[in-house]
Design a protein around this motif. Sequence first.
Motif, PDB file in Angstrom:
ATOM      1  N   UNK A  22       0.834  -1.196   0.000  1.00  0.00           N
ATOM      2  CA  UNK A  22       0.000   0.000   0.000  1.00  0.00           C
ATOM      3  C   UNK A  22       0.873   1.252   0.000  1.00  0.00           C
ATOM      4  N   UNK A  23       0.342   2.375  -0.453  1.00  0.00           N
ATOM      5  CA  UNK A  23       1.175   3.582  -0.590  1.00  0.00           C
ATOM      6  C   UNK A  23       1.798   4.065   0.707  1.00  0.00           C
ATOM      7  N   UNK A  24       1.092   3.882   1.813  1.00  0.00           N
ATOM      8  CA  UNK A  24       1.596   4.424   3.077  1.00  0.00           C
ATOM      9  C   UNK A  24       1.915   3.355   4.113  1.00  0.00           C
ATOM     10  N   UNK A  25       2.126   2.123   3.672  1.00  0.00           N
ATOM     11  CA  UNK A  25       2.471   1.094   4.644  1.00  0.00           C
ATOM     12  C   UNK A  25       2.307  -0.307   4.087  1.00  0.00           C
ATOM     13  N   UNK A  26       2.515  -1.279   4.969  1.00  0.00           N
ATOM     14  CA  UNK A  26       2.468  -2.689   4.623  1.00  0.00           C
ATOM     15  C   UNK A  26       1.116  -3.262   5.026  1.00  0.00           C
ATOM     16  N   UNK A  27       0.424  -3.922   4.067  1.00  0.00           N
ATOM     17  CA  UNK A  27      -0.875  -4.503   4.364  1.00  0.00           C
ATOM     18  C   UNK A  27      -0.825  -5.571   5.443  1.00  0.00           C
ATOM     19  N   UNK A  28       0.323  -6.239   5.573  1.00  0.00           N
ATOM     20  CA  UNK A  28       0.442  -7.253   6.625  1.00  0.00           C
ATOM     21  C   UNK A  28       0.444  -6.610   8.004  1.00  0.00           C
ATOM     22  N   UNK A  29       1.137  -5.492   8.124  1.00  0.00           N
ATOM     23  CA  UNK A  29       1.123  -4.767   9.397  1.00  0.00           C
ATOM     24  C   UNK A  29      -0.279  -4.238   9.685  1.00  0.00           C
ATOM     25  N   UNK A  30      -0.972  -3.794   8.630  1.00  0.00           N
ATOM     26  CA  UNK A  30      -2.353  -3.340   8.804  1.00  0.00           C
ATOM     27  C   UNK A  30      -3.228  -4.493   9.282  1.00  0.00           C
ATOM     28  N   UNK A  31      -3.056  -5.661   8.682  1.00  0.00           N
ATOM     29  CA  UNK A  31      -3.837  -6.815   9.113  1.00  0.00           C
ATOM     30  C   UNK A  31      -3.589  -7.169  10.571  1.00  0.00           C
ATOM     31  N   UNK A  32      -2.320  -7.081  10.975  1.00  0.00           N
ATOM     32  CA  UNK A  32      -1.980  -7.373  12.371  1.00  0.00           C
ATOM     33  C   UNK A  32      -2.626  -6.370  13.314  1.00  0.00           C
ATOM     34  N   UNK A  33      -2.617  -5.082  12.911  1.00  0.00           N
ATOM     35  CA  UNK A  33      -3.229  -4.035  13.729  1.00  0.00           C
ATOM     36  C   UNK A  33      -4.747  -4.227  13.809  1.00  0.00           C
ATOM     37  N   UNK A  34      -5.371  -4.524  12.685  1.00  0.00           N
ATOM     38  CA  UNK A  34      -6.824  -4.733  12.687  1.00  0.00           C
ATOM     39  C   UNK A  34      -7.212  -5.950  13.517  1.00  0.00           C
TER      40      UNK A  34
END
Length: 222
Positions: A52-64
């Motif tokens: 993603x433009x502003x970060x890693x989708x895997x990190x987003x998944x972990x946060x969610x």
Amino acid sequence: MLLVEDEESIADVLAIALRYHRFQVMTAGTVREALALTERVRPDAALLDVMLPDGDGRALGKELRARMPGLAVVFVTARDAPGEIVGALGFGDDYITKPFHIDEVVARVTAVLRRTRSADVLPHPPPLRYGDLELDETTYCAHRAGRMVELTPTEYALLRFLVRNGGRIVTKEQLLRHVWAYEHAPAESTVVETYISYLRRKLAPLGPPLITTRRGVGYGLA
């Protein structure tokens, strides 16, 4: 469902397909947008692009997942190295690599939800109908004149594409792209003709000829 994909064309196609199957979809193109959306709405599932433009989708998944422990998380990415997949599955439920079939994405999201949610939250798409032909989008079964037609997965996908296009003629190139995911199929490829023949043989005993050929153009339904 939360769909996070920064490529607008891919996001549009995925959202249309998911909504067709009765998912309620909210979309975001960045990590920031996704986090803001989930502060207001708690989705049952998230379909996340990894890059993603502003970060890693895997990190987003972990946060969610940390915010919503019961959230079903499916990643979509062009990265297919075993280490990438294993790492993402450490805090996700499935991992789909590009290029992909749209129907495969819908089926795998549904399968993940079936494992993580009770059946009453799963969408129940209406059957596809054309004349006396009916395709059940939940069980992937086909019936003609009330009788079951035994189809392989590829035969079912081919027939479904013809049904979705109604009485229109679709070209061989369109079938190769949408059913077999071939962007540049060899000119001598006969896979479409072969599977059209398989379908005709299976449908013929149950009624009049259904699949028509427009010579030099493609195929359609009578």
